[in-house]
Write a protein that holds these residues in place. Sequence first.
Motif, short mmCIF file in Angstrom:
data_model
loop_
_atom_site.label_atom_id
_atom_site.label_comp_id
_atom_site.label_asym_id
_atom_site.label_seq_id
_atom_site.Cartn_x
_atom_site.Cartn_y
_atom_site.Cartn_z
N SER A 122 77.71 49.47 27.35
CA SER A 122 78.99 49.90 27.89
C SER A 122 78.89 51.19 28.69
N GLY A 123 77.68 51.63 28.98
CA GLY A 123 77.49 52.86 29.71
C GLY A 123 76.65 53.83 28.91
N ARG A 127 81.72 59.20 29.58
CA ARG A 127 81.38 57.98 30.31
C ARG A 127 81.79 56.72 29.56
N THR A 128 82.02 56.84 28.26
CA THR A 128 82.30 55.65 27.45
C THR A 128 83.61 55.74 26.67
N LYS A 155 86.61 49.12 23.72
CA LYS A 155 85.70 48.24 24.43
C LYS A 155 85.42 46.99 23.60
N SER A 204 73.21 56.15 28.44
CA SER A 204 71.90 56.64 28.84
C SER A 204 70.74 55.68 28.63
N THR A 259 75.55 56.85 22.73
CA THR A 259 75.14 56.36 24.04
C THR A 259 73.70 56.74 24.38
#
Length: 261
Positions: free
Chosen positions: A72-73, A58-59, A65, A75, A24
């Motif tokens: 998808s979330g 967060r993911t 997904k 940083s 992420t």
Amino acid sequence: GFRMYMDTKTFVRHFLVGEISGNTDTYWSVYMYKQRNDNKFYFGPVWDFDIAFENDNRTYPINNKSNWIYVSGGSAAGSTATLVSRLLTDKVLYKELQDTYAEYRDKGIITAEKLVAVVDNYVKEIDQSQQLNFKRWNILNQRIHQNFQALGSYSAEVEFLKKYIRARIVWMDKKLNYVPNPTYIEALPSLSFTVQTQANSIHVGGINEPVSIEVFDITGNRVSKVVTGTDTSILSRKGVYVVRILPSNGESSTVIKCIVE
């Protein structure tokens, strides 16, 4: 007009590393370089994997997904995700992404087995370090930073990582519509051999044709080179080594990482 300023080959590989690892932070820590008298930016090196491999609350769960992890979330900084999405709308670039992934899959470079083997090698290599680390910082039962769980043991965390990798390759295959190319796979080099580490030596066996065997230490210095068509043992001190086996018929070389204890 982005091709005037961006090397698509390195972008595609950078993208694949980020998505396979579920990182992420892929477009939070973006490193690029350019060469003098060359207008293009090249992506790399990849960096910042502390919350990759399903390590971000967060993911989680990434493989449930339907879309890429970068949207998808996580940083993604500023409008970087928007830029990447725009690039992926280019049909030629997206086809290059699919073809690159398919090539690595067909060549056996990207497989669940190979990536899990990399994990196992690192587990062995850093075993003493991880023991000292968690002796000094007893955090295996604590959630740190963005972690979504704490499994309580190093071995449990390793098994979770390997489970993620196996599932991620399946997800990537489906997302990029990967279909194995049997013809290409059958055309791959048929060199067969085994590599084992023994006390202060690396033993290469099962060789039935002339090959060149080179051994490099962890700093990249070549410490040994032999030409052989039979089993051979190469003396080395304890440490981490890279063995490169090159067939005399011009086929692609094979590179293996070894730990001599």
